[in-house]
Design a protein around this motif. Sequence first.
Motif, PDB file in Angstrom:
ATOM      1  N   HIS A 186       0.840  -1.194   0.000  1.00  0.00           N
ATOM      2  CA  HIS A 186       0.000   0.000   0.000  1.00  0.00           C
ATOM      3  C   HIS A 186       0.878   1.249   0.000  1.00  0.00           C
ATOM      4  CE1 HIS A 186      -2.976   2.934   1.399  1.00  0.00           C
ATOM      5  NE2 HIS A 186      -3.931   2.021   1.283  1.00  0.00           N
ATOM      6  N   ALA A 187       0.456   2.281  -0.710  1.00  0.00           N
ATOM      7  CA  ALA A 187       1.176   3.548  -0.683  1.00  0.00           C
ATOM      8  C   ALA A 187       1.187   4.124   0.742  1.00  0.00           C
ATOM      9  CB  ALA A 187       0.519   4.541  -1.639  1.00  0.00           C
ATOM     10  N   GLU A 188       2.301   4.756   1.105  1.00  0.00           N
ATOM     11  CA  GLU A 188       2.432   5.319   2.446  1.00  0.00           C
ATOM     12  C   GLU A 188       1.590   6.582   2.602  1.00  0.00           C
ATOM     13  OE1 GLU A 188       5.990   6.664   5.534  1.00  0.00           O
ATOM     14  OE2 GLU A 188       6.287   6.872   3.369  1.00  0.00           O
ATOM     15  N   ILE A 189       0.897   6.670   3.732  1.00  0.00           N
ATOM     16  CA  ILE A 189       0.206   7.906   4.083  1.00  0.00           C
ATOM     17  C   ILE A 189       1.118   8.772   4.934  1.00  0.00           C
ATOM     18  CG2 ILE A 189      -1.761   8.914   5.303  1.00  0.00           C
ATOM     19  CD1 ILE A 189      -3.355   6.412   4.625  1.00  0.00           C
ATOM     20  N   TYR A 190       1.638   8.182   6.029  1.00  0.00           N
ATOM     21  CA  TYR A 190       2.522   8.943   6.924  1.00  0.00           C
ATOM     22  C   TYR A 190       3.166   7.997   7.923  1.00  0.00           C
ATOM     23  CZ  TYR A 190       4.117  13.098   9.465  1.00  0.00           C
ATOM     24  OH  TYR A 190       4.899  14.083  10.026  1.00  0.00           O
ATOM     25  N   ASP A 191       4.451   8.209   8.212  1.00  0.00           N
ATOM     26  CA  ASP A 191       5.181   7.398   9.199  1.00  0.00           C
ATOM     27  C   ASP A 191       5.060   5.901   8.933  1.00  0.00           C
ATOM     28  OD1 ASP A 191       6.299   9.448  10.612  1.00  0.00           O
ATOM     29  OD2 ASP A 191       4.821   9.434  12.239  1.00  0.00           O
TER      30      ASP A 191
ATOM     31  N   GLY B 110       0.952   0.535   6.022  1.00  0.00           N
ATOM     32  CA  GLY B 110       1.854  -0.616   6.099  1.00  0.00           C
ATOM     33  C   GLY B 110       1.203  -1.950   5.827  1.00  0.00           C
ATOM     34  N   CYS B 111       0.184  -1.979   4.972  1.00  0.00           N
ATOM     35  CA  CYS B 111      -0.484  -3.246   4.681  1.00  0.00           C
ATOM     36  C   CYS B 111      -0.240  -3.665   3.236  1.00  0.00           C
ATOM     37  CB  CYS B 111      -1.991  -3.130   4.939  1.00  0.00           C
ATOM     38  SG  CYS B 111      -2.862  -2.008   3.833  1.00  0.00           S
ATOM     39  N   ALA B 112      -0.557  -4.919   2.956  1.00  0.00           N
ATOM     40  CA  ALA B 112      -0.403  -5.433   1.598  1.00  0.00           C
ATOM     41  C   ALA B 112      -1.388  -4.749   0.659  1.00  0.00           C
ATOM     42  CB  ALA B 112      -0.644  -6.946   1.591  1.00  0.00           C
ATOM     43  N   ASN B 113      -0.987  -4.607  -0.588  1.00  0.00           N
ATOM     44  CA  ASN B 113      -1.847  -4.109  -1.654  1.00  0.00           C
ATOM     45  C   ASN B 113      -1.384  -4.720  -2.965  1.00  0.00           C
ATOM     46  OD1 ASN B 113      -3.766  -1.671  -2.692  1.00  0.00           O
ATOM     47  ND2 ASN B 113      -2.052  -1.949  -4.085  1.00  0.00           N
ATOM     48  N   LEU B 114      -2.282  -5.403  -3.638  1.00  0.00           N
ATOM     49  CA  LEU B 114      -1.964  -5.961  -4.939  1.00  0.00           C
ATOM     50  C   LEU B 114      -2.667  -5.167  -6.034  1.00  0.00           C
ATOM     51  CD1 LEU B 114      -2.320  -9.795  -4.281  1.00  0.00           C
ATOM     52  CD2 LEU B 114      -0.199  -8.510  -4.609  1.00  0.00           C
ATOM     53  N   GLY B 115      -1.938  -4.887  -7.112  1.00  0.00           N
ATOM     54  CA  GLY B 115      -2.573  -4.399  -8.316  1.00  0.00           C
ATOM     55  C   GLY B 115      -2.865  -5.590  -9.210  1.00  0.00           C
ATOM     56  N   TYR B 116      -3.841  -5.429 -10.107  1.00  0.00           N
ATOM     57  CA  TYR B 116      -4.189  -6.509 -11.030  1.00  0.00           C
ATOM     58  C   TYR B 116      -4.179  -5.983 -12.461  1.00  0.00           C
ATOM     59  CZ  TYR B 116      -5.868  -8.832  -6.791  1.00  0.00           C
ATOM     60  OH  TYR B 116      -5.969  -9.390  -5.535  1.00  0.00           O
ATOM     61  N   VAL B 117      -3.469  -6.702 -13.329  1.00  0.00           N
ATOM     62  CA  VAL B 117      -3.504  -6.413 -14.762  1.00  0.00           C
ATOM     63  C   VAL B 117      -4.367  -7.496 -15.406  1.00  0.00           C
ATOM     64  CG1 VAL B 117      -2.186  -6.046 -16.866  1.00  0.00           C
ATOM     65  CG2 VAL B 117      -1.216  -5.359 -14.663  1.00  0.00           C
TER      66      VAL B 117
END
Length: 208
Positions: A105-110, A114-121
């Motif tokens: 996952h993109a960082e918001i702050y600090d 901090g979690c997983a994020n998958l993109g799908y093509v």
Amino acid sequence: MRLVKFTHACVRLDDGDRRLLIDPGVWTEPEAFDGVTDILVTHEHDDHVDLGRLAGLAAGIRVFAPASVAAEAAEAAIPQAVHVVEAGDEFTAAGFGVTAVGGQHAEIYDGLPGCANLGYVVEGVYHPGDSYFVPEVLVTTLLVPAAAPWGRHRDALDMTRAIAPRRAFPIHDRMLSSDVGYANFDGWMEFKAGTGYARIPLGESVAL
């Protein structure tokens, strides 16, 4: 194949009998689920997955998601089969070829969230979830995040220019509360993204 836009980050890919839903969160319209056999979930946040809604769907619907989402689904005892996906996995969902990319996952702050994020093509259509990850596989249609606590116009433009798709459409736009916000983001994308760009009205679709 048609791309149908629903509220926020949810889209559906339709091609004949094939219907694949991506990121149906708490703001997703009920009609988004019509005829769907498979669902892709990028990460655990409720604007991308509504476990309560999934629990009310038919048990035969398959869900593909990161391990963190599968764990929450198991705890909620939803009846759907949740298939754990990792970055680099290639699989078939609703008859579409899918490649999972990214992972964080993109960082918001600090360092948060901090979690997983998958993109799908999905056969050239790229849904990045909550990230600006640039995949190495071919992308012809980019779904570009428009507004988020972690988001900036600069990063959306940089990702779009790095990927260089034939076309781009905005997603993750529920936080833009008025036409002024939509017009601001759309204006910058049209000006600097270097690709064909358009906004899909809610509930409507475009042919890919």
